[in-house]
Design a protein around this motif. Structure first.
Motif, PDB file in Angstrom:
ATOM      1  N   PRO A 170      -2.268  31.195 151.513  1.00  0.00           N
ATOM      2  CA  PRO A 170      -0.872  30.275 151.277  1.00  0.00           C
ATOM      3  C   PRO A 170      -0.818  28.959 151.896  1.00  0.00           C
ATOM      4  O   PRO A 170      -1.247  28.856 153.008  1.00  0.00           O
ATOM      5  CB  PRO A 170       0.168  31.163 151.961  1.00  0.00           C
ATOM      6  CG  PRO A 170      -0.356  32.593 151.945  1.00  0.00           C
ATOM      7  CD  PRO A 170      -1.727  32.269 152.204  1.00  0.00           C
ATOM      8  N   LYS A 171      -0.117  28.075 151.099  1.00  0.00           N
ATOM      9  CA  LYS A 171       0.132  26.973 151.801  1.00  0.00           C
ATOM     10  C   LYS A 171       1.419  26.466 152.596  1.00  0.00           C
ATOM     11  O   LYS A 171       1.560  25.623 153.343  1.00  0.00           O
ATOM     12  CB  LYS A 171      -0.295  25.737 150.623  1.00  0.00           C
ATOM     13  CG  LYS A 171      -1.580  25.686 149.840  1.00  0.00           C
ATOM     14  CD  LYS A 171      -1.515  24.637 148.926  1.00  0.00           C
ATOM     15  CE  LYS A 171      -2.938  24.695 148.326  1.00  0.00           C
ATOM     16  NZ  LYS A 171      -3.144  23.887 147.114  1.00  0.00           N
ATOM     17  N   SER A 172       2.424  27.219 152.245  1.00  0.00           N
ATOM     18  CA  SER A 172       3.473  26.934 152.877  1.00  0.00           C
ATOM     19  C   SER A 172       4.300  28.604 153.193  1.00  0.00           C
ATOM     20  O   SER A 172       4.049  29.474 152.596  1.00  0.00           O
ATOM     21  CB  SER A 172       4.593  26.321 151.754  1.00  0.00           C
ATOM     22  OG  SER A 172       4.048  25.133 151.444  1.00  0.00           O
TER      23      SER A 172
ATOM     24  N   THR B 279       5.101  23.781 156.092  1.00  0.00           N
ATOM     25  CA  THR B 279       3.789  23.595 155.550  1.00  0.00           C
ATOM     26  C   THR B 279       2.972  23.271 156.686  1.00  0.00           C
ATOM     27  O   THR B 279       1.827  23.061 156.526  1.00  0.00           O
ATOM     28  CB  THR B 279       3.797  22.388 154.535  1.00  0.00           C
ATOM     29  OG1 THR B 279       4.265  21.331 155.414  1.00  0.00           O
ATOM     30  CG2 THR B 279       4.488  22.704 153.352  1.00  0.00           C
ATOM     31  N   ALA B 280       3.543  23.425 157.886  1.00  0.00           N
ATOM     32  CA  ALA B 280       2.766  23.257 159.213  1.00  0.00           C
ATOM     33  C   ALA B 280       1.890  24.687 159.720  1.00  0.00           C
ATOM     34  O   ALA B 280       2.526  25.229 160.249  1.00  0.00           O
ATOM     35  CB  ALA B 280       3.665  22.905 160.170  1.00  0.00           C
ATOM     36  N   GLY B 281       0.944  24.637 158.913  1.00  0.00           N
ATOM     37  CA  GLY B 281       0.061  25.836 159.217  1.00  0.00           C
ATOM     38  C   GLY B 281      -1.508  25.860 159.630  1.00  0.00           C
ATOM     39  O   GLY B 281      -1.871  24.753 158.998  1.00  0.00           O
TER      40      GLY B 281
END
Length: 155
Positions: free
Chosen positions: A61-63, A50-52
């Protein structure tokens, strides 16, 4: 009635026995424990990253669903971009062949069901129901062609 041993053990043989026993116990205790990773073989699992930089941006997208393989080195390969990622034993997996299943909501291609499959010499990620038609999304060849990956929990 008084019992008497006809041949009482000598002090020398008792000392010798205790010395041998002590050395055996010392050897057993001082034997180095094998490395936890030795003999376990490759480890594979699916994990959400989830680190984006685009987290929380509408329509993004979140993940990222990633395949992680550890076999001497840690290799990470992206599988799919998702709004939400759901994983757990209730979804399935947990066998020697079907290691893990992950649901990927908002997958750019479709709402995906991803299966991590371990077979001799290869780990693959397949999209689709396990009893339906599946599409291989990613395949990772293990260095040891006779090895099978295990799940992170077994490691």
């Amino acid at each position: 009635m008084h019992l008497k041993c006809s041949n009482p053990p000598s002090k020398t043989s008792a000392r010798l026995f205790l010395t041998v026993l002590s050395m055996a116990m010392l050897a057993a205790c001082s034997t180095p424990t094998p490395d936890a990773s030795a003999g376990t073989g490759p480890v594979a699992y699916l994990k959400a990253n989830t680190a984006g930089g685009n987290l929380g941006t509408p329509g993004r997208p979140k993940s990222v669903l990633e395949l992680h393989v550890i076999e001497g080195r840690h290799t990470i390969k992206p599988v799919a971009q998702c709004e939400q990622i759901y994983s757990g034993t209730a979804l399935g997996g947990g066998t020697k062949r079907e290691l893990q299943v992950v649901l990927c909501e908002g997958d750019w291609n479709n709402d995906g069901e991803y299966w991590l499959i371990s077979e001799t010499g290869v780990v693959s990620v397949r999209r689709g129901a396990i009893k339906g038609q599946q599409q291989t999304v990613l395949e990772y060849r293990l260095r040891d062609v006779k090895a099978r990956a295990v799940t992170k929990q077994e490691w």
